[in-house]
Design a protein around this motif. Structure first.
Motif, PDB file in Angstrom:
ATOM      1  N   PHE A   1       0.845  -1.193   0.000  1.00  0.00           N
ATOM      2  CA  PHE A   1       0.000   0.000   0.000  1.00  0.00           C
ATOM      3  C   PHE A   1       0.884   1.247   0.000  1.00  0.00           C
ATOM      4  N   TRP A   2       0.440   2.265  -0.746  1.00  0.00           N
ATOM      5  CA  TRP A   2       0.999   3.614  -0.589  1.00  0.00           C
ATOM      6  C   TRP A   2       0.241   4.259   0.563  1.00  0.00           C
ATOM      7  N   SER A   3       0.950   4.762   1.564  1.00  0.00           N
ATOM      8  CA  SER A   3       0.317   5.253   2.785  1.00  0.00           C
ATOM      9  C   SER A   3       0.545   6.746   2.952  1.00  0.00           C
ATOM     10  N   GLU A   4      -0.530   7.460   3.322  1.00  0.00           N
ATOM     11  CA  GLU A   4      -0.474   8.885   3.646  1.00  0.00           C
ATOM     12  C   GLU A   4      -1.185   9.110   4.980  1.00  0.00           C
ATOM     13  N   GLU A   5      -0.616   9.966   5.842  1.00  0.00           N
ATOM     14  CA  GLU A   5      -1.219  10.240   7.146  1.00  0.00           C
ATOM     15  C   GLU A   5      -2.461  11.118   6.999  1.00  0.00           C
ATOM     16  N   LEU A   6      -3.467  10.822   7.833  1.00  0.00           N
ATOM     17  CA  LEU A   6      -4.695  11.615   7.903  1.00  0.00           C
ATOM     18  C   LEU A   6      -4.905  12.065   9.344  1.00  0.00           C
ATOM     19  N   PRO A   7      -5.688  13.118   9.579  1.00  0.00           N
ATOM     20  CA  PRO A   7      -5.991  13.517  10.957  1.00  0.00           C
ATOM     21  C   PRO A   7      -6.646  12.379  11.723  1.00  0.00           C
ATOM     22  N   GLU A   8      -6.235  12.196  12.978  1.00  0.00           N
ATOM     23  CA  GLU A   8      -6.708  11.052  13.764  1.00  0.00           C
ATOM     24  C   GLU A   8      -8.154  11.193  14.227  1.00  0.00           C
ATOM     25  N   GLY A   9      -8.638  12.391  14.417  1.00  0.00           N
ATOM     26  CA  GLY A   9      -9.997  12.572  14.920  1.00  0.00           C
ATOM     27  C   GLY A   9     -10.017  12.788  16.422  1.00  0.00           C
ATOM     28  N   ASP A  10     -11.218  12.815  16.992  1.00  0.00           N
ATOM     29  CA  ASP A  10     -11.409  13.122  18.412  1.00  0.00           C
ATOM     30  C   ASP A  10     -11.908  11.901  19.175  1.00  0.00           C
ATOM     31  N   GLN A  11     -11.698  11.946  20.494  1.00  0.00           N
ATOM     32  CA  GLN A  11     -12.212  10.889  21.366  1.00  0.00           C
ATOM     33  C   GLN A  11     -13.733  10.994  21.469  1.00  0.00           C
ATOM     34  N   ARG A  12     -14.389   9.837  21.600  1.00  0.00           N
ATOM     35  CA  ARG A  12     -15.847   9.817  21.699  1.00  0.00           C
ATOM     36  C   ARG A  12     -16.273   8.676  22.627  1.00  0.00           C
ATOM     37  N   THR A  13     -17.565   8.607  22.924  1.00  0.00           N
ATOM     38  CA  THR A  13     -18.151   7.533  23.720  1.00  0.00           C
ATOM     39  C   THR A  13     -19.083   6.728  22.832  1.00  0.00           C
ATOM     40  N   GLU A  14     -18.973   5.397  22.931  1.00  0.00           N
ATOM     41  CA  GLU A  14     -19.779   4.505  22.101  1.00  0.00           C
ATOM     42  C   GLU A  14     -20.257   3.329  22.943  1.00  0.00           C
ATOM     43  N   THR A  15     -21.484   2.886  22.711  1.00  0.00           N
ATOM     44  CA  THR A  15     -22.053   1.743  23.426  1.00  0.00           C
ATOM     45  C   THR A  15     -22.001   0.525  22.517  1.00  0.00           C
TER      46      THR A  15
END
Length: 480
Positions: free
Chosen positions: A210-224
């Motif tokens: 794979f050719w890999s490029e970094e992306l923004p990781e995002g934010d923490q969240r709560t999931e059930t």
């Protein structure tokens, strides 16, 4: 202090063994104990099972024999942690001499996650030679709740559907099937039920092929998940571009909790389809996969003949913009074009894209209205599974005549009359003004050097007169 004291004690034991003639080795002894950190849990809730083996002897430390966790419906969350402590002692018996004992304690800790309800016992034993030594008691745990549903294949579009203990990794993909070169978004997330301090990414997933490029990781969240609340931490996010067709695998990642516990994810398999042959344009590049547009512009509409201007061609869109191939550039009638200066402007958000800019230096060689033809760019659109071609608009350039440029470009330059020096040397006028006339040794100016004042005769006279002068001066001083 503890290390130094243990060293002194061991040294004393060694000295005692050398000084006491009746020192003998004690027989091997093995003991085992087990413990659970709780007596009841729910399905999907992790618990700790500890085994401690105590051994006195000089042989190899025996390993505990554990029950089959898989048959019990228990999942081992990461490799077990272990800790060993050892020491030595000497005891003085009556009539039997002195006995030396070496004692080692090995502790094993297992983190287990039950997937079904029931009552489970943990019988454990070790072997002392041919003798079987069992733990004095068998701990039992009560698992309540309902059996966990079958876990979907890691790497699906959705998230997990079953609780998997107090901490687990989940791989999320935006697509389950892609074409070669098509963009794929990979997301690694950490699901945490209990507040664990110091969670660190210990092992990165492998993106081979794979050719890999970094992306923004995002934010923490709560999931059930199946009624169980989790805090979801973004581990990492990558934009991936598969480089070949087939079933490609992304290896599992691993996180560490503190110094003892490790939690490993699962590998992910992606189905990659080859680009279709039907409808493929001639000379098509497999790097042109995505959705693109193309534009062309010049920095001035009117130029003089022989004066340079800049032609800019910009390809924009989403895809692996760094490696796109623009194809062969069209010929320019009446103009001379130089190799382009290439610039890439990345646009990184939820997906990879941006602009690929080509800047050409162009010099018109004749006057009149000249045309920069359109440029065609072909790419494969995964959304429609078809090949597309976009074209830039042709550009008209008004070139004004320049007398100097016309005379120099269209009229042969008359050869200048040879200079007298060149005529004397027999040089032609076709090289005058381009190369300097050759300089031969005969043509170099010669300057006669001046005669030196110190001649051989003067040198000899000085060598003779100098001592005589010194002697006369000394005699005169003595008479005075």
């Amino acid at each position: 202090m503890r290390t130094r004291r243990g060293f002194v004690t061991g040294l004393g034991v060694l000295c005692g063994a050398m000084l006491v003639p009746g020192l003998v080795r004690a027989a091997d002894r093995v003991g085992i104990a087990t413990e659970l950190d709780r007596l009841s849990v729910e399905v999907g809730e992790a618990f700790e099972f500890t085994v401690q083996v105590e051994y006195e002897g000089e042989g190899a430390m025996p390993e505990p024999v554990l029950p089959n966790f898989v048959e019990m419906g228990l999942t081992l969350a990461g490799p077990p942690s272990s800790f060993r402590s050892s020491g030595s002692s000497v005891s003085f018996g009556t009539g039997r001499g002195t006995v030396m004992q070496s004692r080692t304690i090995q502790t094993y800790s297992y983190t287990l996650i039950p997937s079904k309800p029931g009552r489970f016992g943990f019988p454990v034993h070790v072997m002392n030679g041919r003798a079987k030594v069992s733990a004095p008691n068998t701990p039992v745990i009560e698992v309540t709740g309902s059996a966990a549903a079958a876990e979907p294949i890691a790497g699906g579009i959705g998230g997990p559907t079953a609780a998997q203990g107090d901490l687990f990794l989940w791989t999320r993909l935006d697509k389950s099937r892609v074409y070669v070169g098509e963009q794929l978004v990979y997301t690694l997330e950490v699901y945490e039920r209990l507040p664990f301090p110091n969670i660190q990414l210990r092992g990165l997933p492998g993106f081979q092929d794979f050719w890999s490029e970094e992306l923004p990781e995002g934010d923490q969240r709560t999931e059930t998940v199946a009624g169980v609340p989790y805090r979801v931490h973004p581990g990492l996010r990558r934009g991936l571009f598969p480089q070949r067709a087939g079933m490609l695998t992304i290896t599992a990642a691993e996180v560490g909790v503190g110094m003892r516990r490790r939690v490993r994810g699962r590998p992910t398999t992606i189905e990659v389809l080859p680009l279709p042959v039907e409808g493929r344009p001639a000379q098509f590049s497999v790097n042109n996969v995505g959705l693109y547009t193309i534009e062309a512009a010049i920095d001035r509409a009117k130029v003089k003949q022989g004066a340079p201007f800049t032609l800019t061609v910009t390809i924009s869109g989403t895809g692996n913009i760094r490696v796109i191939d623009p194809g062969a550039w069209p010929e320019l009638d009446g103009m001379r074009r130089y190799d382009p200066k290439i610039e890439t402007r990345m646009a990184v958000g939820l997906r990879i894209g941006g602009d690929r800019i080509y800047q050409f230096l162009v010099i018109p060689e004749r006057a009149g209205t000249l045309t920069i033809p359109s440029h065609d760019f072909s790419f494969f659109d995964p959304a429609t599974a078809s090949y597309r071609t976009v074209s830039s608009e042709p550009i008209a350039v008004e070139v004004l005549p320049d007398a100097a440029a016309t005379a120099s470009n269209l009229t042969p330059t008359a050869a200048p009359e040879p200079t007298p020096v060149a005529a004397e040397r027999g040089e032609g006028s076709d090289v005058d003004g381009l190369l300097a006339p050759l300089i031969t040794p005969d043509a170099l100016p010669r300057v006669a050097s001046e005669t030196s004042w110190l001649t051989p005769g003067r040198f000899t006279a000085g060598m003779v007169l100098a001592p005589a002068v010194l002697v006369a001066a000394a005699g005169g001083q003595a008479l005075w």
